[in-house]
Design an enzyme around this catalytic site. Structure first.
Site, PDB file in Angstrom:
ATOM      1  CB  SER A 211      -0.880  -0.005   1.236  1.00 45.16           C
ATOM      2  OG  SER A 211      -1.654   1.155   1.251  1.00 45.16           O
ATOM      3  N   GLY A 212       0.599   2.178  -0.885  1.00 46.02           N
ATOM      4  CA  GLY A 212       1.383   3.400  -0.935  1.00 46.02           C
ATOM      5  C   GLY A 212       2.542   3.327  -1.909  1.00 46.02           C
TER       6      GLY A 212
ATOM      7  CB  THR B  88      -4.239   3.505  -7.315  1.00 44.87           C
ATOM      8  OG1 THR B  88      -4.536   2.398  -6.481  1.00 44.87           O
ATOM      9  CG2 THR B  88      -5.512   4.075  -7.860  1.00 44.87           C
TER      10      THR B  88
ATOM     11  CG  ASN C  91      -1.719   5.509  -0.127  1.00 44.85           C
ATOM     12  OD1 ASN C  91      -1.938   6.672  -0.447  1.00 44.85           O
ATOM     13  ND2 ASN C  91      -1.735   4.514  -0.984  1.00 44.85           N
TER      14      ASN C  91
ATOM     15  CB  SER D 160      -4.880   3.621   1.042  1.00 44.62           C
ATOM     16  OG  SER D 160      -4.763   2.233   0.994  1.00 44.62           O
ATOM     17  CB  SER D 161      -6.954   1.303  -3.874  1.00 45.65           C
ATOM     18  OG  SER D 161      -6.617   2.292  -4.797  1.00 45.65           O
TER      19      SER D 161
ATOM     20  N   GLY E 197      -0.532  -5.744  -2.580  1.00 48.82           N
ATOM     21  CA  GLY E 197       0.499  -6.763  -2.523  1.00 48.82           C
ATOM     22  C   GLY E 197       0.421  -7.537  -1.219  1.00 48.82           C
TER      23      GLY E 197
ATOM     24  CD  GLU F   8      -2.893  -5.820   3.231  1.00 45.14           C
ATOM     25  OE1 GLU F   8      -3.624  -6.461   4.011  1.00 45.14           O
ATOM     26  OE2 GLU F   8      -3.254  -4.797   2.631  1.00 45.14           O
TER      27      GLU F   8
END
Lengths: 973, 153
Positions: free
Chosen positions: A189-190, A194, A249, A252-253, A475, A477
């Site tokens: 994340s981050g 996206t 993030n 973040s999606s 990805g 986690e």
């Protein structure tokens, strides 16, 4: 390499390509480019360093397995084992664009190269067959329209690394090979998944717009078609509803997505479709400290007008329990401005105002769910709702009856055995139910939204020939403790990694074998099937998901019993690990590709079943609000309350005993549904040519220009970047079928192949001989030629040069054609002009000629000249009169004929009349005859009557007595 | 001198054609018109060849500088003496490289990209004019017909 020139562009290319200037500024002088001489003299190497990952040092002395080095920075001398020391690349390779080109390929060099490039603002780097991108945490001027134009039609090696190059490559090979493509963006994340996904769409929308004229430059607004515009708006809308600020993030999606862009045979965009995965719906009701729920909540609270606020019964952010942190601003973002943008995007997407307001209503309702509070009654466990203000608002927003709602929450009807009974709920159950409903409502809204966007983007008028799919999914986690959501996401990544390994390593090696190429089969230990089996195997022995499902059907099953069963079934699995003493921490661990992940099974049964108060669900399904009832259209898949009736154990929900086995198959668990959609996705991806983009997060502080070495190294190891490079260099990553090889490169070897027919392999071998390639650079298989990395790129370059020559000739001929066409037109215009000119000048001369002037003056006076005219007039009059005459004659004969006809008709009628009259006379005569006959007959009657009388009298005389009596009687009467 | 004979024969035509391009009226034409005049006169020079003849002018010079007929004529002579040697077969072979199916057609989209990104890049307008009516309903171009079409004028 073709480097663009021109003032404005140069500033930008600085961010694309390394200037190559010696000693280009880096924030860490320790890594500044050592000169070639330095490198050779000092025998520079990389040694591990806690702080920097690796630091530079020079070798002093080598003693067997040990090496003494002097650290460049501190001049300290250190002795290390030989394995710990990694060779440094010559400075010539500084900031190399493709790390597969590095002569010394090791972790230290890869990290060094990425870091050097990152500090120079070069965030994209190739690494063999895929691309690595490090999040810059700032805006770089490398995504403009002019940059798009620079990448358009270019080969990968012609331009500096960029997401546009990846997109272009995918687009080109889709057109060239007619093969569907996928671009897979993965990373933490981050890391920028996206953002890069959006850039891919931006690029494709630009280069593949069906609105031509847009093919080169010009005004952006004018060239974009509606579909392209909508395609670009899909992301902002999805982000408003599916993204949130997290600690890592700001945007973040909180869901995964697969965007499929369809193209027609000519390569124009004809439609798109979005598939989403695993929305983190729990965020709608709870957020960790300093995190926010989905953007749209804040946007709605800040951006709506007072009037709309009143309609939506909105309060302020701190009035809602579901907004744990109240209003948390995001740096550099205005929620109310973003709200306007979201609404604008929805308008472009074709949302009606009713749809938008309905969506906001539902979001407001989600918030209201949180404000309903229950009390525990004094004497028993039953829950009550002392204040129903929130419930009233909620029911108003959802269009349902508040009394029915309250009953459905507090005393729902539950099926026990075969009967329904009213069952009072505890406070915990009611709280749980409300939260579950809020989450389900939001999830359904999100699903509706995606569906609605897909409807707008689905253009079936034109046939789609092939597609490019872009996958943007979280990805691996790995938290301290991980739950069911992490299991799902890690399972996904395991599968994606497997796909990657499969395409890159295993299929590759299999192909070498099939093609009969001498090749030492290397086991990279990268077959992830064991771990995938551990999770998804349905039986023999059942995997994690299957066991979890099974446990959901068992009466009295708990999270603990699930863990026990799992340990019993999978205890000996090499990828499964059970901690020796379960001290309330991790329940079990799975050795994922990216590392060991500790899972805590708390609440997994509930999460997997995702139970919902079906009483309320069917209530909302029958809502008076059409939009709301649409959202709850499918209520049959819900895991109802009867599956989760209350028990004695702790926790808000436990699993009752009420004949669950019989219910099996009626609905599916979260795990099953997810596995299904993942299987579908993988099937799609397997049929595409995948392009991998590895996104790397440089630090966890969202800071630009900072790269934490160990964090990056971890990610490089996790996502297979290093292995990828290694196999790429060892193998023959580029291959091309004989037929295509010949078709594509024959131009490079004129006369190598005789004109007569020749089989593909033989022809290819002849061509390769003519190309004079080193034997180590290629292999000839059964159906294809294999090349080491870079060879084909070189051939392509040569081919381009060759083709370019012909193309330039052809372009000259084409320009000649165009010029001559327009010249001919010009000449025609000219000769037309000349005719007019000639006439004009002739007239100008004539005009002043004395005789002409006399003539023009005299002409009107001359009667003679008019005779002709008069004759003509007379003649036409005569003709007219003649015409009239014949017309009249014609009419006359017509009438005459008609007259004769009528006379004839008249005589026929007269004859008829005569005949009628005769008939009449005859009839009259007959009548008279009959009348006289009648008279005669009447006379006869009178005669006969008088005779009768006489006879009577005579009879009386003959029988007097009787007759007397008879007469008497007669008289008497 | 024998070689220049046909040129002399048509010298008047050339002068007239040259005059047609003079939009100012000074009996000269701008540098950037030179190539088109040569083309109008039946030649197929590359931009590079013409630029070399003009002494590699800058983009500004192309519009600003002008040349009179007497200066133009020797340039034309040079081009005529070293004509574009490529012919129908060469073009067809060159385009065949893009014929994926081997059925005598290439994708219009691909052809556009080739002409606009390779070699002496052509503008979208030029390509549109060139390809008008050449694409079939599938967006494919029969390149033999196409080349004939180009060489027809």
């Amino acid at each position: 390499m073709s480097k663009p020139t021109g003032g404005g562009v140069n500033d930008v290319t600085h961010f694309l390509a390394s200037g190559g200037a010696p000693g280009s500024p880096t924030s860490n002088p320790m890594f500044s480019g050592a000169s070639q001489a330095d490198w050779a003299a000092k025998r520079l190497v990389w040694v591990p360093s806690d702080k920097h990952g690796f630091e530079s040092a020079s070798i002093r002395e080598e003693r067997g397995d040990e090496v003494e080095v002097e650290l460049t920075d501190s001049q300290r001398k250190v002795t290390l084992s030989r394995e710990e020391v990694q060779r440094m690349n010559p400075p010539h390779f500084s900031k190399v664009e493709d790390m597969a080109d590095l002569t010394c390929l090791n972790e230290a060099s890869v990290l060094h190269n990425l870091r050097e490039r990152y500090y120079s603002g070069l965030i994209y780097t190739y690494s063999g067959l895929f691309c690595v991108v490090v999040n810059p945490y700032k805006n770089l001027p490398i995504y403009t329209e002019s940059i798009v134009e620079m990448y358009r039609g270019k080969k990968r090696h012609e331009m500096p690394p960029h997401i546009y190059a990846i997109s272009e490559a995918a687009y080109r090979s889709m057109l060239q090979d007619r093969e569907d493509q996928a671009i897979l963006c993965t990373g933490e994340s981050g890391a920028g998944k996206t953002e890069n996904t959006k850039k891919v769409i931006q690029y494709l929308a630009h280069v593949a717009s069906s609105h031509k004229g847009g093919t080169l430059g010009r005004n952006k607004e004018a060239i974009q078609g509606e579909l392209e515009k909508q395609l670009l708006q899909a992301n902002p809308i999805l982000e408003a509803f599916g993204n949130a600020k997290t600690v890592k993030n700001d945007n973040s999606s909180r869901f995964g997505k697969f965007i499929r862009i369809n193209f027609d045979v000519a390569g124009y965009i004809v439609g798109a479709n979005i598939e989403t995965y695993l929305l983190e719906k729990s965020r709608a009701t709870r957020q960790a400290k300093d995190e926010r729920t989905f953007h749209i909540f804040y946007q709605m609270l800040c951006g709506t007008s007072d009037e709309t606020k009143a309609d939506l019964l909105l309060g302020t952010a701190d009035e809602y329990r579901f907004l744990s942190g109240g209003s948390i601003p995001v740096a550099g973002q205005s929620d109310s401005e973003n709200f306007t943008q979201t609404m604008d995007s929805m308008v472009i997407m074709g949302f009606t105002p009713e749809e938008s307001i309905s969506m906001l209503k539902v979001i407001s309702a989600v918030l209201q769910f949180g404000n309903i509070s229950f009390m525990k009654e004094k004497n028993h466990d039953q829950a009550s709702m002392p204040d129903n203000t929130a419930a009233q608002k909620l029911c108003h927003l959802l269009g349902i009856n508040v009394l029915e709602f309250t009953r459905a929450i507090l005393n729902p009807r539950i099926k026990v055995g075969r009967e329904y009974v009213q069952k009072a709920q505890t406070k915990e159950q009611a709280d749980f139910a409300v939260e579950a409903l809020a989450k389900a409502t939001y999830e359904r809204l999100f699903r509706w939204l995606v569906h609605r966007i897909n409807r707008a983007l689905d253009r079936r008028q034109r046939q789609g020939a092939s597609f490019i799919g872009i996958l943007d999914i979280a990805g691996f986690e790995i938290f301290q403790l991980n739950s069911f959501e992490q299991l799902c996401i890690n399972y996904t990544n395991e599968k994606l990694q497997q796909l990657f390994n499969h395409t890159m390593f295993i299929l590759e090696q299999e192909e070498y074998q099939r093609e009969g190429i001498e090749w030492n089969f290397i086991d990279f230990g990268l077959d992830l099937q064991p771990c995938i089996d551990l999770i998804e195997r349905p039986a023999h022995p059942p995997g994690v998901l299957a066991l979890l499902d099974e446990e959901c059907w068992f009466p009295r099953a708990t999270d603990r019993s699930f863990v026990e069963k799992l340990s019993a079934e999978q205890g000996s699995h090499p990828k499964f690990f059970k901690p020796k003493q379960p001290r309330g921490e991790a329940d079990f661990s799975i050795i994922h590709y990216a590392g060991k992940v500790d899972y805590k099974a708390h609440n997994w049964l509930v999460k997997n079943m995702d139970p919902l108060n079906d009483n309320v669900a069917s209530l909302v399904h029958q809502s008076s609000d059409h939009f709301v009832s649409e959202l709850w259209k499918e209520v049959d898949r819900i895991v109802g309350l009867d599956q989760v009736s209350s028990g004695e154990n702790s926790g808000p929900v436990n699993f009752g005993a009420s004949g669950l086995k019989t219910k099996k198959g009626m609905f599916r668990t979260v795990g099953q549904l997810y596995k299904e959609s993942l299987t579908k996705l993988m099937a799609t991806l397997r049929n595409t040519n995948p392009n991998f983009l590895r996104c790397i997060i440089p630090n966890h502080e969202k800071r630009a220009g900072k790269l934490s070495p160990n964090l990056v190294l971890d990610q490089l190891r996790c996502n297979g970047v290093l292995e990828g490079i290694r196999i790429c260099r060892q193998g023959f990553p580029n291959r091309i079928p004989f037929q295509e090889f010949r078709q594509r490169y024959e131009i490079l070897t004129p006369n190598a192949i005789p004109r007569t027919f020749m089989d593909g392999k033989q022809a290819s071998e002849l061509m390769i001989r003519a190309l004079e390639l080193d034997h180590n650079l290629f292999r000839v298989g059964q159906s294809k030629v294999f090349f080491r990395a870079g060879v084909l790129a070189h051939l392509e370059e040569e081919r381009d040069l060759k083709i370019t020559d012909t193309i330039i000739r052809f372009q000259s001929a084409s320009r000649g054609y165009l010029a001559r066409k327009s010249f001919i037109k010009k000449q025609q215009q000219l000769s037309a002009l000349r005719v007019m000119q000639r006439n004009c000048s002739a007239y100008l001369k004539l005009r002043n000629w004395q005789w002409w002037r006399l003539f023009t003056k005299v002409k009107p006076l001359l009667q003679v000249t008019r005779q002709d005219e008069e004759i003509q007039v007379r003649e036409s009059e005569l003709q007219k009169a003649k015409d009239n005459l014949t017309q009249v004659e014609q009419d006359y004969t017509d009438l005459d004929k008609k007259h004769a006809q009528l006379i004839e008709e008249k005589s026929v009628l007269a004859d008829q009349l005569q005949a009628e009259a005769e008939l009449f006379a005859e009839a009259e005569e007959m009548r008279a005859r009959l009348a006289s006959r009648k008279q005669e007959l009447e006379e006869v009657i009178g005669e006969l009557e008088s005779r009768l009388e006489e006879e009577d009298e005579r009879a009386v005389k003959l029988f007097p007595a009787a007759c007397y009596d008879w007469n008497k009687n007669l008289h008497f009467i | 001198c024998l070689r220049s004979y046909p040129l002399l024969l048509h010298s008047a035509d050339y002068r007239e054609a040259f005059g047609l391009f003079d939009r100012v009226g000074d009996n000269k034409v701008a540098y950037n018109q030179v190539a088109d005049i040569m083309r109008a006169l039946g030649q197929n020079p590359t931009n590079k060849e013409v630029n070399r003849l003009l002494g590699m002018p800058s983009a500004d010079d192309m519009t600003a500088k002008r040349v009179e007929f007497e200066g133009f004529l020797p340039m034309l002579q040079t081009i005529i003496n070293s004509p574009n040697k490529a012919g129908y077969d060469d073009y067809v072979e060159g385009l065949r490289v893009f014929d994926k199916e081997g059925n005598g057609t290439v994708m219009g989209a691909e052809l556009r990209i080739v002409l606009s990104t390779l070699g002496e890049k052509m503008s979208a307008d030029e390509i549109d004019a060139l390809m008008a009516g050449q694409e079939d309903e599938n967006g494919c171009v029969n390149y033999e017909t196409f080349v004939k079409h180009i060489m027809s004028v």
